[in-house]
Design an enzyme around this catalytic site. Structure first.
Site, mmCIF file in Angstrom:
data_model
loop_
_atom_site.group_PDB
_atom_site.id
_atom_site.type_symbol
_atom_site.label_atom_id
_atom_site.label_comp_id
_atom_site.label_asym_id
_atom_site.label_seq_id
_atom_site.Cartn_x
_atom_site.Cartn_y
_atom_site.Cartn_z
ATOM 1 N N LYS A 152 47.445 128.030 41.490
ATOM 2 C CA LYS A 152 47.850 126.970 42.566
ATOM 3 C C LYS A 152 47.265 125.875 42.742
ATOM 4 O O LYS A 152 46.053 125.848 42.640
ATOM 5 C CB LYS A 152 48.077 127.867 44.169
ATOM 6 C CG LYS A 152 47.281 128.681 44.491
ATOM 7 C CD LYS A 152 45.639 128.093 44.558
ATOM 8 C CE LYS A 152 45.074 127.100 45.531
ATOM 9 N NZ LYS A 152 43.712 126.861 45.607
ATOM 10 N N TYR A 238 47.981 128.079 51.549
ATOM 11 C CA TYR A 238 48.086 129.392 51.793
ATOM 12 C C TYR A 238 48.638 129.496 53.217
ATOM 13 O O TYR A 238 49.504 130.276 53.462
ATOM 14 C CB TYR A 238 46.723 129.980 51.845
ATOM 15 C CG TYR A 238 45.803 130.390 50.707
ATOM 16 C CD1 TYR A 238 46.601 131.143 49.845
ATOM 17 C CD2 TYR A 238 45.056 129.327 49.987
ATOM 18 C CE1 TYR A 238 45.731 131.725 48.461
ATOM 19 C CE2 TYR A 238 44.458 129.500 48.900
ATOM 20 C CZ TYR A 238 44.759 130.847 47.911
ATOM 21 O OH TYR A 238 44.592 130.947 46.839
HETATM 22 P P1 NAD Z 1 36.167 125.187 38.810
HETATM 23 O O1 NAD Z 1 35.701 123.615 38.978
HETATM 24 O O2 NAD Z 1 35.131 125.898 39.048
HETATM 25 O O3 NAD Z 1 36.682 125.520 37.355
HETATM 26 C C1 NAD Z 1 37.432 124.165 36.585
HETATM 27 C C2 NAD Z 1 37.113 124.598 35.147
HETATM 28 O O4 NAD Z 1 37.846 123.505 34.325
HETATM 29 C C3 NAD Z 1 35.653 124.329 34.739
HETATM 30 O O5 NAD Z 1 35.344 125.418 33.809
HETATM 31 C C4 NAD Z 1 35.721 122.850 33.980
HETATM 32 O O6 NAD Z 1 34.834 122.737 32.901
HETATM 33 C C5 NAD Z 1 37.085 123.033 33.485
HETATM 34 N N1 NAD Z 1 37.644 121.486 33.176
HETATM 35 C C6 NAD Z 1 38.299 120.998 32.028
HETATM 36 N N2 NAD Z 1 38.586 119.894 31.892
HETATM 37 C C7 NAD Z 1 38.079 119.377 33.338
HETATM 38 C C8 NAD Z 1 38.136 118.279 33.911
HETATM 39 N N3 NAD Z 1 38.545 117.210 33.123
HETATM 40 N N4 NAD Z 1 37.468 117.989 35.029
HETATM 41 C C9 NAD Z 1 36.798 119.097 35.433
HETATM 42 N N5 NAD Z 1 36.751 120.175 35.241
HETATM 43 C C10 NAD Z 1 37.375 120.469 33.800
HETATM 44 O O7 NAD Z 1 37.406 125.249 39.880
HETATM 45 P P2 NAD Z 1 38.059 126.458 40.144
HETATM 46 O O8 NAD Z 1 37.635 126.932 41.452
HETATM 47 O O9 NAD Z 1 37.840 127.668 39.034
HETATM 48 O O10 NAD Z 1 39.538 126.244 40.188
HETATM 49 C C11 NAD Z 1 40.476 126.111 38.920
HETATM 50 C C12 NAD Z 1 41.674 126.228 39.546
HETATM 51 O O11 NAD Z 1 42.119 127.646 40.153
HETATM 52 C C13 NAD Z 1 42.412 125.222 40.559
HETATM 53 O O12 NAD Z 1 43.756 125.003 40.491
HETATM 54 C C14 NAD Z 1 42.223 126.015 41.999
HETATM 55 O O13 NAD Z 1 43.125 125.566 42.950
HETATM 56 C C15 NAD Z 1 42.550 127.455 41.491
HETATM 57 N N6 NAD Z 1 42.060 128.447 42.061
HETATM 58 C C16 NAD Z 1 42.567 129.624 42.870
HETATM 59 C C17 NAD Z 1 42.341 130.224 43.491
HETATM 60 C C18 NAD Z 1 43.146 131.609 44.065
HETATM 61 O O14 NAD Z 1 42.657 132.255 44.870
HETATM 62 N N7 NAD Z 1 44.261 131.651 43.665
HETATM 63 C C19 NAD Z 1 40.846 130.208 43.781
HETATM 64 C C20 NAD Z 1 40.024 129.525 43.407
HETATM 65 C C21 NAD Z 1 40.755 128.269 42.785
#
Ligand code: NAD
Length: 396
Positions: A152, A238
């Site tokens: 999401k 949420y």
């Molecule tokens: P994060 O920044 O920790 O991880 C993102 C990953 O994408 C990193 O490993 C990064 O290296 C990679 N990536 C690849 N191309 C990229 C670019 N061009 N720029 C930046 N990063 C790049 O983020 P996250 O917190 O893991 O979130 C990722 C997704 O998951 C988002 O869509 C977020 O909304 C979703 N999320 C959902 C929940 C949930 O409870 N359902 C919780 C956290 C995050």
């Protein structure tokens, strides 16, 4: 690891190939297997007739959510397991191979990702990238013929969300959004109490969700091109979801107001916070608040005969609820939400069942998020009657 059996039931001869087993499962899910197996098997067919192997999941993007939540959850799932990764970092790929016993042949980078089409060990691709990249990777996974879960918010525009759904429909594969709370007991109880009007008709809803964006915050969340927006896209979604599944209705209009920047200087491209009000067809309203400057997590329903609420409402654990009647209906266990969500999707694939959180629900929410931003930017009420009319309905 990916072909490791997880049950020791002998499989009937006719089910020894992957295709015939799945075909049999499909038939079973359609009801035709009833006379063959008996009614008790239909109550939980997968527990009776175990697959030879868990479905293989490949995580795309090994950031915080994959590392901290999804990979650990995939060690607890019954019907799927961590089988592959897609990462731009060779060092991370090596570390994950070692930590989770993932074969090198199941590891891809963003350029080689499309070769996943030739890998039968990967059944499900789970896209866990910054929001604006979801569309590209869901479409590529669809073209590779994989079932897909997308985090999401599903997309940063309605156009992208429609493109993703079209690609998945063309592929004929299952598609869901990572809406973990639809599988979480407290939030399921909010749905049940609200939709069945257990305390009478809901007259008012309130939902707050936010966190203080400190130095540990990931920079792409403040970059509008990658995030699509601020806390509304990340946390506010949420609140939106909670109000819709508790009320059991899609709103007819919304008004909204950005909250002012608090002097941190970091919110240059995205909002620091936003308050909005959803209006439903029966005249009741939901007051919602999201923020990158406050730690809040609450979902509350006022009804004709009382109230019920969760606080905290939306985190990974520690959720707690109470009701005006003190009847204990929200005294529920906390579970591994991601494992429950992943196993539900795996069962949808194995039994050819629809998911409760399909791409169309993701589209509905992107339509509503766009309407909220439109209302905040114009200061006018935005109609939401044209959004996808889809609700996760509780069973009567
Ligand atoms: P994060 O920044 O920790 O991880 C993102 C990953 O994408 C990193 O490993 C990064 O290296 C990679 N990536 C690849 N191309 C990229 C670019 N061009 N720029 C930046 N990063 C790049 O983020 P996250 O917190 O893991 O979130 C990722 C997704 O998951 C988002 O869509 C977020 O909304 C979703 N999320 C959902 C929940 C949930 O409870 N359902 C919780 C956290 C995050």
């Amino acid at each position: 690891m990916c072909s490791k059996p997880f049950r020791h039931f002998p499989m009937p001869d006719l089910l020894t190939s992957d295709t015939s087993r799945r075909e049999f499962m499909r038939t079973l899910s359609l009801g035709a297997g009833a006379s063959l197996l008996g009614a008790s098997a239909l109550a939980s067919p997968l527990d009776w007739l175990a697959p030879e192997r868990k479905l293989g999941v490949a995580l795309v993007g090994l950031g915080n959510y994959s590392t901290g939540q999804l990979a650990p959850a995939l060690q607890q799932t019954k019907y799927c397991q961590l089988a592959g990764v897609v990462t731009g970092s060779p060092a991370k790929a090596a570390q994950w191979q070692k930590q989770y016993g993932i074969p090198a042949k199941n590891c891809y980078d963003y350029q080689t990702f499309d070769r996943i089409i030739d890998n039968p060990a990967i059944d499900i691709v789970y896209v866990v990238l910054p929001n604006a990249l979801h569309a590209e990777y869901v479409v590529r996974a669809a073209q590779a013929g994989k079932h897909v879960i997308c985090e999401k918010p599903m997309a940063t525009s309605v156009a992208d969300a429609r493109r993703m759904i079209a690609a998945m429909q063309k592929a004929g594969k299952k598609f869901s959004v990572g809406y973990r709370l639809h599988f979480e007991p407290h939030n399921q109880a909010m749905m049940r109490l609200g939709q069945t009007q257990a305390y009478g008709k809901i007259t008012h809803l309130a939902a707050d969700n936010g966190f203080r964006f400190g130095s540990g915050g990931t920079p792409w969340r403040l970059n509008k091109k990658l995030s699509g927006g601020g806390p509304l896209m990340d946390m506010g979604i949420y609140c939106l979801q909670g109000c819709l599944y508790t009320k059991g209705q899609v709103p007819v209009s919304v008004t909204a107001k950005f909250t002012p920047e608090t002097g941190t200087g970091i919110f240059k491209e995205v909002e620091a916070g936003l308050n909005w009000q959803l209006r439903f067809a029966d005249g009741s309203v939901a007051d919602c608040r999201t923020s990158y400057t406050e730690n809040v997590s609450r979902l509350r329903a006022e009804t004709a005969n009382g109230w019920f609420e969760l606080e905290p409402a939306f985190g990974y654990g520690g959720l707690a609820g109470r009701t005006s009647k003190n009847d204990g209906l929200l005294n529920l266990p906390n579970i591994n939400q991601q494992a429950a969500q992943l196993d539900d999707f795996a069962q949808c694939v194995l039994l050819n069942k629809p998911t409760r959180v399909p791409g169309e629900m993701g589209l509905r929410d992107v339509q509503l998020l766009e309407a909220i931003y439109r209302a905040a930017e114009t200061g006018q009420s935005a109609a939401t009657t044209d959004v996808v009319q889809l609700i996760d309905r509780v069973k009567p």
